[in-house]
Enzyme design. Structure first.
Site, PDB file in Angstrom:
ATOM      1  NE  ARG A  15      -2.052   0.006   4.077  1.00  0.00           N
ATOM      2  CZ  ARG A  15      -1.568   0.843   5.200  1.00  0.00           C
ATOM      3  NH1 ARG A  15      -0.553   0.617   5.642  1.00  0.00           N
ATOM      4  NH2 ARG A  15      -2.242   1.861   5.424  1.00  0.00           N
ATOM      5  CB  SER A  39      -1.470  -4.809   3.877  1.00  0.00           C
ATOM      6  OG  SER A  39      -1.362  -3.944   4.963  1.00  0.00           O
ATOM      7  CE1 TYR A 157       6.269  10.570  14.882  1.00  0.00           C
ATOM      8  CE2 TYR A 157       6.466  12.781  15.758  1.00  0.00           C
ATOM      9  CZ  TYR A 157       5.541  11.867  14.977  1.00  0.00           C
ATOM     10  OH  TYR A 157       4.346  12.130  14.714  1.00  0.00           O
ATOM     11  CE  LYS A 164      12.293   6.185   8.438  1.00  0.00           C
ATOM     12  NZ  LYS A 164      12.065   5.231   7.226  1.00  0.00           N
ATOM     13  CB  ILE A 192       4.634  11.766  -0.327  1.00  0.00           C
ATOM     14  CG1 ILE A 192       5.937  12.617  -0.538  1.00  0.00           C
ATOM     15  CG2 ILE A 192       4.120  11.089  -1.537  1.00  0.00           C
ATOM     16  CD1 ILE A 192       6.182  13.378  -1.845  1.00  0.00           C
TER      17      ILE A 192
END
Ligand code: NAP
Length: 264
Positions: A15, A39, A157, A164, A192
């Site tokens: 997805r 998923s 975070y 990251k 996005i």
């Protein structure tokens, strides 16, 4: 590298962004390994959509937080195709948690999926890429999906941002150490697709877009185009491409404390 006829594995391809990346590569003529975790239905839909493009598709489930499932995924790719040309490390979690409340188990889970898994996938990919016919001198390609938390301090975070940041550094280390056989690059998407709970057509998402210099949100296809560029240009490695409307120039507009302190 000409993507036509190449083998590409996209993690988290059922997805959202992963699906757009997988279909973009499929449209460009690559055979695709569609990886998913939970998923199943969306993964089957993605597989069917890509198969209609006339390329081969392998559908594989794996919890990438489990090293033995990473191994099983790559064993399946090796068995079916015998080699690999492109890896896109897109699967990730996006968990918000105040600094003081992050447990050891939460820290480990986020780091295992967002950092250790791309490392293990890159390690296994490099071996499979070496098995490909590189007689044309074309290196294999790894693309790591990062976000701005890798370079900016997002309150709320800590574990995500550290994972990251580690992935961005891993990109550079792998680009150097795996050259010249493998190129390794990173993409940093901006606004996005909205996080779970926010709709694409909502005012809130529109405001997110208005905060970046280009004053609009981007599309998954624009991220796919950046991956195609990295695929086709064999002289780019250790590069980070921001597909974010210029968000990295101004930041994400978090409050100084991210609005998380009063909730901790
Ligand atoms: N969306 C954006 O605008 C944006 C912005 C900046 C950076 N990014 C980066 O781009 C990448 C894709 O973004 P996204 O928004 O499409 O991501 P996402 O929806 O948050 O997650 C992508 C996929 O990760 C998979 N995943 C979760 N836990 C897993 C596990 N334990 N093992 C294996 N797979 C697991 C899920 O697969 P299943 O659904 O099959 O469980 C999920 O579909 C991410 O790395 C993200 O950090 C995205």
């Amino acid at each position: 590298m000409d993507p036509r006829g190449k083998i590409a594995l996209v993690t988290g391809a059922a997805r959202r962004l992963g699906r757009a990346i997988a279909t973009t590569l499929g449209r460009a003529g690559s055979h695709i390994v569609v990886h998913y975790s939970s998923s199943r239905q969306e993964a089957e839909e993605t597989t069917a959509e890509i198969r209609q493009l006339g390329v081969e598709v392998l559908l594989e489930r794996a919890d990438l937080g489990q090293p033995e499932e990473v191994d099983a995924l790559f064993d399946a790719v090796g068995e079916r195709f015998g080699s690999l040309d492109i890896l896109v490390n897109s699967a990730a979690s996006f968990v918000r948690r105040p600094f003081a409340r992050i447990t050891v188990s939460e820290w480990d889970t986020v780091l295992a999926l967002n950092l250790r898994a791309p490392f293990l996938c890159t390690q296994r990919s490099a071996a499979l890429m070496a098995a490909s016919d590189r007689s044309t001198g074309e290196p294999g390609l790894v693309v790591n999906m990062v976000d701005l938390s890798a370079v900016q301090a997002w309150p709320g975070y800590a574990h995500h941002g550290v994972s990251k940041a580690g992935l961005l550094h891993l990109t550079n280390i792998a680009a150097r150490e795996l050259a010249p056989e493998v190129r390794v690059n990173a993409i940093v998407p901006g606004p996005i697709l909205p996080p779970t709970g926010m709709e694409v057509g909502s005012d809130e998402w529109h405001r997110h877009g208005m905060r970046v210099p280009l004053q609009r949100t981007g599309s998954p296809e624009q991220v796919g185009e950046a991956i195609l560029f990295l695929t086709r240009n064999d002289y780019v490695t250790g590069e980070t491409i921001f597909v974010d409307g210029g968000e990295h120039l101004v930041g994400t507009g978090h409050r100084a404390d991210g609005g998380v302190r009063e909730k901790s």
